[in-house]
Design a protein around this motif. Structure first.
Motif, PDB file in Angstrom:
ATOM      1  N   TYR A   1       0.811  -1.215   0.000  1.00  0.00           N
ATOM      2  CA  TYR A   1       0.000   0.000   0.000  1.00  0.00           C
ATOM      3  C   TYR A   1       0.848   1.270   0.000  1.00  0.00           C
TER       4      TYR A   1
ATOM      5  N   ALA B   1       0.815   2.006  -3.452  1.00  0.00           N
ATOM      6  CA  ALA B   1      -0.500   2.406  -3.970  1.00  0.00           C
ATOM      7  C   ALA B   1      -0.872   3.829  -3.594  1.00  0.00           C
TER       8      ALA B   1
ATOM      9  N   HIS C   1      -3.734   6.203  -6.685  1.00  0.00           N
ATOM     10  CA  HIS C   1      -5.188   6.084  -6.660  1.00  0.00           C
ATOM     11  C   HIS C   1      -5.772   7.310  -7.346  1.00  0.00           C
TER      12      HIS C   1
ATOM     13  N   GLU D   1      -2.023  -8.769  -2.949  1.00  0.00           N
ATOM     14  CA  GLU D   1      -2.458  -8.209  -4.225  1.00  0.00           C
ATOM     15  C   GLU D   1      -3.861  -8.665  -4.624  1.00  0.00           C
TER      16      GLU D   1
ATOM     17  N   LEU E   1      -5.944  -3.487  -4.695  1.00  0.00           N
ATOM     18  CA  LEU E   1      -6.195  -2.060  -4.845  1.00  0.00           C
ATOM     19  C   LEU E   1      -7.634  -1.698  -4.508  1.00  0.00           C
TER      20      LEU E   1
END
Length: 492
Positions: A126, A129, A133, A459, A476
């Motif tokens: 994360y 990530a 986003h 994942e 995600l």
């Protein structure tokens, strides 16, 4: 390796006994402490804060201030850097976290070390990530510009279960922080320690004060005030279906969103053409890892009749070879049941099965650590050729108890797999890829594992259907749970 008889007590003395609020240790406002038990010895090993609504209010206020004044203004790239540093610090503190997990939960040290590795990986994933986003642009025509922004939803509550205290906490806290939310965490009263240690690590990694707070205590005294707090905008809960329904009702009073990862009674289908040794390895792991205390455990074996007898004979031999004992003991590969209350529940299901005449292929009894005569243990148990409507097939036992359903075809295997109210996970072992794809299509489950039970990782989205919950964690898609979409449309 910690010597259980001499070093565990000294280790426990180093563990925190206060809440972690606004970046510091804070004593409970009531002044009261609770005991956490070492399941491998059935004895208390540490004390921790008994939280109340007053402590929860303090933690939520801290999280709300931190989200408003600092965390939502922190760039996504910087959030990612902090999460990456947290991943590294988790790895540096791996042994301390793992030992604390063993003493609180009863699992083996090897299992706990694996949980710590997965927890570090969650923060690492994360971290990557946080700055990826993105919103979308909408084609309204040449006279307009229209786009969406993914904004953090605000203060989030995380109700963490006792079976995987650290890894379950990390898989929801990390995406919430990546999205720009703040968190108030309430670990299970049986396993409070690793959530507290994690909060301290996050501050060491550079997380601003108040972004992640941990309040310990019972579900009634601390959990219920947290999920019903009007400033909490999203609740992530992992636990029983009954409690999850109550959490959803409480959140609904404030029109807060929820992610619920609830019960499971997952089938593990073994067809006649399967690689038998591979299937055996995975069936054993699917039900006996963490003494079966896994929401997605393969707690039902759905097997074709032509290989049933041979498979059960080999499965029983493997189950009997597992070594029961305290999780910190060298060579042990089968740990304890988390509490006396839960041990009684597991035992009651098996006693009921015995009374109904169900065949016990192996196990079926309460046990103790053979080295000490202590602890809460239950033998690895296989209940053979069980009717589909029996309680041990239909209801979640949450222990090392495998119910076997015998079928005569792949089509009947799908019917057997779908015969309960749960739909969390399913396993399948076959060499026929076309058949595997058809069964994966027809089985109702949030995730299907083919030729490797528990396949996937951080994942891969994880969650259940029907009475197994709503929403998805991991992947995600988890970040989306902690965001609200704002659309902006401009006439130009």
């Amino acid at each position: 390796m910690v010597d259980v008889s001499t070093s565990a007590a000294a280790f426990s003395d180093s563990l925190p006994s206060a809440h972690f609020i606004d970046g510091e240790w804070r004593k409970p406002q009531s002044g009261n402490l609770m005991e956490t038990f070492d399941p491998g010895r059935a004895e208390p090993h540490a004390r921790f804060a008994a939280g109340t609504a007053e402590d929860v209010a303090e933690a939520v206020a801290s999280a709300k201030r931190a989200q408003r004044d600092e965390w939502r203004k922190t760039t996504p790239a910087e959030r990612g850097r902090i999460l990456m540093r947290a991943a590294e610090l988790i790895r540096q503190n791996a042994e301390r976290l793992a030992i604390a997990e063993v003493l609180d939960s009863g699992k083996t040290l090897g299992e706990a070390r694996g949980d710590v590795r997965g927890s570090a990986r969650a923060f690492e994933y994360y971290a990557g990530a946080a700055d990826k986003h993105e919103g979308k642009a909408f084609p309204l025509g040449p006279d307009y510009t229209s786009y969406s922004i993914e904004e953090p939803i605000g203060v989030t509550a995380h109700i963490v279960p006792w079976n995987y205290p650290l890894s379950t906490a990390c898989r929801s806290i990390a995406p919430a922080l990546a999205a720009g939310c703040t968190a108030v965490v309430k670990p299970a009263e049986q396993t409070p320690m690793t959530a507290l240690l994690l909060a301290e690590i996050l501050v060491q990694a550079g997380l601003p004060r108040g972004v992640c707070n941990v309040v310990t205590g019972t579900g009634i005294s601390a959990g219920a005030p947290l999920v019903s707090h009007p400033d909490v905008r999203h609740v992530t809960f992992t636990g029983s279906t009954v409690t999850g329904i109550n959490v959803m009702k409480a959140a609904a009073q404030n029109v807060a969103s929820v992610t619920l990862e609830l019960g499971g009674k997952s089938p593990n289908i073994v067809l006649a053409d399967a690689d038998i040794e591979l299937a055996l390895d995975n069936v054993v792991g699917a039900i006996f890892e963490n003494a079966g205390q896994i929401c997605s455990a393969g707690s039902r074996l759905v097997i074709e009749r032509s290989i049933h007898a041979e498979f059960i004979e080999k499965l029983v031999a493997r189950a009997r070879a597992l070594r029961i004992g305290h999780g910190l003991t060298e060579g042990v590969n089968f740990g304890a049941i988390n509490s006396a209350e839960h041990l009684a529940k597991v035992a009651s299901y098996v006693e009921g099965a015995k009374a109904r005449g169900i065949s016990i292929a192996t196990g079926g009894n309460v046990a103790v650590d053979p080295a000490t005569g202590k602890g809460w243990f239950f033998e690895p148990t296989v209940l053979d050729d069980v009717k589909w409507d029996d309680p041990v097939v239909q209801e979640e036992i949450f222990g090392p108890v495998l119910a076997v359903q015998v079928v005569d075809s792949a089509e009947e295997a799908v019917e057997a797999a779908n015969c309960t109210d749960y739909a969390l996970a399913a396993g399948l072992f076959t060499k026929d890829l076309t058949r595997a794809l058809r069964i994966a299509r027809d089985v109702d489950a949030g995730q299907v594992y083919v030729n490797e039970y528990f396949a996937g990782g951080i994942e891969t989205p994880f969650g259940g259907n029907r009475r197994s919950g709503i929403g998805r964690e991991k992947g995600l898609v988890a970040v989306t749970s902690y965001c609200k979409t704002k659309a902006v449309s401009i006439r130009i």
